[in-house]
Scaffold this motif. Structure first.
Motif, PDB file in Angstrom:
ATOM      1  N   GLY A   1     113.120  56.156 -81.652  1.00  0.00           N
ATOM      2  CA  GLY A   1     113.800  54.890 -81.916  1.00  0.00           C
ATOM      3  C   GLY A   1     114.087  54.064 -80.682  1.00  0.00           C
ATOM      4  N   ARG A   2     113.840  54.620 -79.513  1.00  0.00           N
ATOM      5  CA  ARG A   2     114.165  53.922 -78.265  1.00  0.00           C
ATOM      6  C   ARG A   2     112.954  53.944 -77.344  1.00  0.00           C
ATOM      7  NH1 ARG A   2     118.264  57.703 -79.336  1.00  0.00           N
ATOM      8  NH2 ARG A   2     120.277  56.786 -79.953  1.00  0.00           N
ATOM      9  N   LEU A   3     112.702  52.812 -76.680  1.00  0.00           N
ATOM     10  CA  LEU A   3     111.502  52.668 -75.864  1.00  0.00           C
ATOM     11  C   LEU A   3     111.843  52.101 -74.495  1.00  0.00           C
ATOM     12  CD1 LEU A   3     108.385  52.589 -75.491  1.00  0.00           C
ATOM     13  CD2 LEU A   3     108.428  50.329 -76.588  1.00  0.00           C
ATOM     14  N   VAL A   4     111.372  52.784 -73.450  1.00  0.00           N
ATOM     15  CA  VAL A   4     111.447  52.273 -72.074  1.00  0.00           C
ATOM     16  C   VAL A   4     110.024  52.257 -71.533  1.00  0.00           C
ATOM     17  CG1 VAL A   4     112.309  52.663 -69.734  1.00  0.00           C
ATOM     18  CG2 VAL A   4     113.774  53.163 -71.708  1.00  0.00           C
ATOM     19  N   VAL A   5     109.557  51.090 -71.097  1.00  0.00           N
ATOM     20  CA  VAL A   5     108.210  50.958 -70.542  1.00  0.00           C
ATOM     21  C   VAL A   5     108.330  50.738 -69.044  1.00  0.00           C
ATOM     22  CG1 VAL A   5     105.976  49.840 -70.734  1.00  0.00           C
ATOM     23  CG2 VAL A   5     107.499  49.890 -72.715  1.00  0.00           C
ATOM     24  N   VAL A   6     107.592  51.534 -68.278  1.00  0.00           N
ATOM     25  CA  VAL A   6     107.707  51.511 -66.819  1.00  0.00           C
ATOM     26  C   VAL A   6     106.351  51.185 -66.212  1.00  0.00           C
ATOM     27  CG1 VAL A   6     108.376  52.814 -64.763  1.00  0.00           C
ATOM     28  CG2 VAL A   6     109.497  53.285 -66.966  1.00  0.00           C
ATOM     29  N   ASP A   7     106.340  50.256 -65.272  1.00  0.00           N
ATOM     30  CA  ASP A   7     105.092  49.799 -64.681  1.00  0.00           C
ATOM     31  C   ASP A   7     105.353  49.360 -63.247  1.00  0.00           C
ATOM     32  OD1 ASP A   7     102.503  48.873 -64.344  1.00  0.00           O
ATOM     33  OD2 ASP A   7     102.874  46.960 -65.324  1.00  0.00           O
ATOM     34  N   GLU A   8     104.358  49.522 -62.375  1.00  0.00           N
ATOM     35  CA  GLU A   8     104.488  49.034 -60.996  1.00  0.00           C
ATOM     36  C   GLU A   8     103.850  47.659 -60.819  1.00  0.00           C
ATOM     37  OE1 GLU A   8     103.593  50.382 -56.412  1.00  0.00           O
ATOM     38  OE2 GLU A   8     103.697  51.971 -57.919  1.00  0.00           O
ATOM     39  N   ASP A   9     103.367  47.079 -61.888  1.00  0.00           N
ATOM     40  CA  ASP A   9     102.855  45.713 -61.835  1.00  0.00           C
ATOM     41  C   ASP A   9     104.038  44.746 -61.946  1.00  0.00           C
ATOM     42  OD1 ASP A   9     101.084  43.599 -61.753  1.00  0.00           O
ATOM     43  OD2 ASP A   9      99.929  44.234 -63.501  1.00  0.00           O
TER      44      ASP A   9
ATOM     45  N   GLU B   1     113.904  48.701 -73.260  1.00  0.00           N
ATOM     46  CA  GLU B   1     114.080  48.276 -71.873  1.00  0.00           C
ATOM     47  C   GLU B   1     112.722  48.305 -71.185  1.00  0.00           C
ATOM     48  OE1 GLU B   1     116.649  47.428 -69.621  1.00  0.00           O
ATOM     49  OE2 GLU B   1     117.968  47.136 -71.359  1.00  0.00           O
ATOM     50  N   ARG B   2     112.524  47.435 -70.210  1.00  0.00           N
ATOM     51  CA  ARG B   2     111.327  47.523 -69.392  1.00  0.00           C
ATOM     52  C   ARG B   2     111.694  47.554 -67.919  1.00  0.00           C
ATOM     53  NH1 ARG B   2     107.993  41.856 -69.866  1.00  0.00           N
ATOM     54  NH2 ARG B   2     109.717  40.397 -70.042  1.00  0.00           N
ATOM     55  N   VAL B   3     110.923  48.330 -67.173  1.00  0.00           N
ATOM     56  CA  VAL B   3     111.164  48.550 -65.749  1.00  0.00           C
ATOM     57  C   VAL B   3     109.880  48.190 -65.026  1.00  0.00           C
ATOM     58  CG1 VAL B   3     111.878  50.201 -63.994  1.00  0.00           C
ATOM     59  CG2 VAL B   3     112.695  50.474 -66.351  1.00  0.00           C
ATOM     60  N   ALA B   4     109.931  47.179 -64.175  1.00  0.00           N
ATOM     61  CA  ALA B   4     108.730  46.711 -63.494  1.00  0.00           C
ATOM     62  C   ALA B   4     109.117  46.041 -62.184  1.00  0.00           C
ATOM     63  CB  ALA B   4     107.957  45.737 -64.389  1.00  0.00           C
ATOM     64  N   VAL B   5     108.105  45.585 -61.461  1.00  0.00           N
ATOM     65  CA  VAL B   5     108.346  44.873 -60.201  1.00  0.00           C
ATOM     66  C   VAL B   5     108.778  43.448 -60.522  1.00  0.00           C
ATOM     67  CG1 VAL B   5     107.256  44.005 -58.093  1.00  0.00           C
ATOM     68  CG2 VAL B   5     106.693  46.289 -58.944  1.00  0.00           C
ATOM     69  N   PRO B   6     109.874  42.974 -59.954  1.00  0.00           N
ATOM     70  CA  PRO B   6     110.253  41.575 -60.184  1.00  0.00           C
ATOM     71  C   PRO B   6     109.171  40.638 -59.651  1.00  0.00           C
ATOM     72  CG  PRO B   6     111.564  42.547 -58.417  1.00  0.00           C
ATOM     73  CD  PRO B   6     110.788  43.667 -59.034  1.00  0.00           C
ATOM     74  N   ASP B   7     109.207  39.406 -60.102  1.00  0.00           N
ATOM     75  CA  ASP B   7     108.125  38.468 -59.794  1.00  0.00           C
ATOM     76  C   ASP B   7     108.254  37.898 -58.382  1.00  0.00           C
ATOM     77  OD1 ASP B   7     107.129  38.881 -62.360  1.00  0.00           O
ATOM     78  OD2 ASP B   7     108.455  37.345 -63.183  1.00  0.00           O
ATOM     79  N   VAL B   8     108.080  38.794 -57.416  1.00  0.00           N
ATOM     80  CA  VAL B   8     108.109  38.411 -55.997  1.00  0.00           C
ATOM     81  C   VAL B   8     106.970  39.145 -55.287  1.00  0.00           C
ATOM     82  CG1 VAL B   8     110.605  38.035 -55.982  1.00  0.00           C
ATOM     83  CG2 VAL B   8     109.704  40.285 -55.386  1.00  0.00           C
ATOM     84  N   PRO B   9     106.423  38.585 -54.206  1.00  0.00           N
ATOM     85  CA  PRO B   9     105.454  39.338 -53.415  1.00  0.00           C
ATOM     86  C   PRO B   9     106.072  40.636 -52.897  1.00  0.00           C
ATOM     87  CG  PRO B   9     105.452  37.018 -52.778  1.00  0.00           C
ATOM     88  CD  PRO B   9     106.632  37.217 -53.681  1.00  0.00           C
ATOM     89  N   ILE B  10     105.249  41.687 -52.802  1.00  0.00           N
ATOM     90  CA  ILE B  10     105.762  42.971 -52.322  1.00  0.00           C
ATOM     91  C   ILE B  10     106.177  42.822 -50.859  1.00  0.00           C
ATOM     92  CG2 ILE B  10     105.280  45.428 -52.034  1.00  0.00           C
ATOM     93  CD1 ILE B  10     105.100  44.471 -54.923  1.00  0.00           C
ATOM     94  N   PRO B  11     107.440  43.128 -50.525  1.00  0.00           N
ATOM     95  CA  PRO B  11     107.894  42.948 -49.147  1.00  0.00           C
ATOM     96  C   PRO B  11     107.290  43.975 -48.193  1.00  0.00           C
ATOM     97  CG  PRO B  11     109.743  43.033 -50.702  1.00  0.00           C
ATOM     98  CD  PRO B  11     108.523  43.522 -51.426  1.00  0.00           C
ATOM     99  N   TYR B  12     107.254  43.616 -46.917  1.00  0.00           N
ATOM    100  CA  TYR B  12     106.796  44.540 -45.875  1.00  0.00           C
ATOM    101  C   TYR B  12     107.909  45.505 -45.471  1.00  0.00           C
ATOM    102  CZ  TYR B  12     105.630  46.247 -41.214  1.00  0.00           C
ATOM    103  OH  TYR B  12     105.417  47.041 -40.120  1.00  0.00           O
ATOM    104  N   ALA B  13     109.111  44.998 -45.287  1.00  0.00           N
ATOM    105  CA  ALA B  13     110.218  45.827 -44.805  1.00  0.00           C
ATOM    106  C   ALA B  13     110.511  46.939 -45.807  1.00  0.00           C
ATOM    107  CB  ALA B  13     111.463  44.970 -44.579  1.00  0.00           C
ATOM    108  N   ARG B  14     110.658  48.145 -45.303  1.00  0.00           N
ATOM    109  CA  ARG B  14     110.810  49.300 -46.188  1.00  0.00           C
ATOM    110  C   ARG B  14     112.012  49.192 -47.128  1.00  0.00           C
ATOM    111  NH1 ARG B  14     109.646  54.951 -43.588  1.00  0.00           N
ATOM    112  NH2 ARG B  14     107.615  53.930 -43.658  1.00  0.00           N
ATOM    113  N   PRO B  15     113.204  48.810 -46.646  1.00  0.00           N
ATOM    114  CA  PRO B  15     114.331  48.713 -47.593  1.00  0.00           C
ATOM    115  C   PRO B  15     114.070  47.686 -48.693  1.00  0.00           C
ATOM    116  CG  PRO B  15     115.127  48.728 -45.329  1.00  0.00           C
ATOM    117  CD  PRO B  15     113.640  48.554 -45.254  1.00  0.00           C
ATOM    118  N   MET B  16     113.400  46.596 -48.360  1.00  0.00           N
ATOM    119  CA  MET B  16     113.122  45.570 -49.368  1.00  0.00           C
ATOM    120  C   MET B  16     112.046  46.040 -50.347  1.00  0.00           C
ATOM    121  SD  MET B  16     113.267  42.155 -46.976  1.00  0.00           S
ATOM    122  CE  MET B  16     113.001  41.033 -48.360  1.00  0.00           C
TER     123      MET B  16
END
Length: 321
Positions: free
Chosen positions: A250-258, A284-299
């Motif tokens: 009954g519950r769905l979480v979709v996870v993606d690195e896109d 719920e969905r878990v994905a990369v927010p719509d920003v370019p992938i940062p270089y700095a490791r913490p970001m």
């Protein structure tokens, strides 16, 4: 790949740094020694040229495996991929096949910035004519590769850098599964339930299968029983397995690195809603927010989902506000 090359002389491999260097992610180690430069070909840094050559070779009856070192580089060969590789069988009225495997490394988590860290599953799944493969374990990687090379249609075979187990970027333990020496195939469109559970369905692929399993292990301590589905292929998509699981939990979480927008997470949820909207109590969905992938490791760590992010989303669907 070596097995298929021994069985079929029409199979060959081409790409940047795949011969003497053995592949930037060690994916072609030892092939040059066995098969020589006629079949393990280093190419100039011109993706437009060598992917176009690979399409032509496939249409003439060969079975090339062409490596796009980083999936991000598709932009300079977009016409070859989008308008030739994917469409030429259709455009020829079925008079030519394009049995080509296009491999590419995807994903971040090793601080190589916005032009070398994307995943882009949705970009290629969106175009008709391409099959799309994303292994998460060594066992799946071999079976899916056998199937990809033997397929008469073009296949994009996307592997996550973090799963390759190279020394300067160690993999988690999960991908290191036993691999039979004999050949075997894993059919496309056949998802794998990596962990059975009763309370929540997590649907994911690639590296994030292992992050989902880590989250599931942590959640079990609180009595939350998570089912983890590894898609293995996006095209074709095994919607049946997903819907059957959601009907149970009954519950769905979709996870993606896109990226989140217009991507895999939205497509999976829409597919379930189309088939059985009433089965969905929470999503719920878990994905990369719509920003370019940062270089700095913490970001970079902030934008790429990890096991903690997945765990938080599971808790939301178990106890919605």
């Amino acid at each position: 790949m070596a097995h298929e090359m021994r069985e079929n002389e029409d199979v060959f491999y081409m790409g940047e740094d795949v011969a003497d260097y053995g592949g930037i992610f060690d994916s072609t180690q030892g092939l040059l020694d066995e098969f020589g430069r006629d079949r393990i070909m280093d190419v100039p840094i011109s993706e437009t040229a060598y992917l176009g050559a690979a399409v032509g070779a496939a249409q003439e009856g060969m079975r090339p495996i062409a490596e796009l070192m980083f999936v991000d580089f598709f932009g300079v060969a977009m016409d070859q991929i989008y308008n030739q590789l994917a469409k030429n069988t259709y455009m020829s009225g079925g008079n030519v096949n394009v049995p080509l495997v296009l491999t590419a490394a995807v994903g971040g988590t090793y601080n190589d910035a916005a032009q070398h860290s994307q995943t882009l599953y949705g970009t290629f799944a969106h175009i008709p004519g391409l099959k799309l493969v994303v292994p998460s374990t060594a066992y799946d990687a071999k079976g899916l590769m056998h199937n990809a090379i033997r397929d008469d249609d073009p296949v994009m075979y996307l592997f996550h850098k973090r799963l390759m187990g190279i020394g300067w970027m160690p993999a988690p333990d999960g991908p290191k599964t036993p691999v039979p020496e004999t050949d075997y195939t894993i059919p496309f469109g056949s998802a794998d339930i990596k962990r059975e559970g009763a309370d929540v369905t997590i649907v994911t692929l690639g590296l994030h299968v292992h992050r989902a399993l880590a989250a599931a292990k942590s959640l079990m301590a609180d009595g939350i029983d998570v089912e983890v589905i590894d898609l293995r292929t996006l095209v074709p998509l095994d919607t049946d397995t997903i819907v059957e699981s959601v009907r149970k939990t009954g519950r769905l979480v979709v996870v993606d690195e896109d990226y989140q927008s217009f991507g895999v997470t939205g497509e999976i949820i829409a597919s379930v809603a189309d088939r059985d909207l009433g089965a969905l109590d929470a999503v719920e969905r878990v994905a990369v927010p719509d920003v370019p992938i940062p270089y700095a490791r913490p970001m970079e760590d902030e934008v790429i989902p990890d096991a903690t992010d997945i765990e938080e989303s599971v808790r939301k669907v178990v106890s919605p506000k």
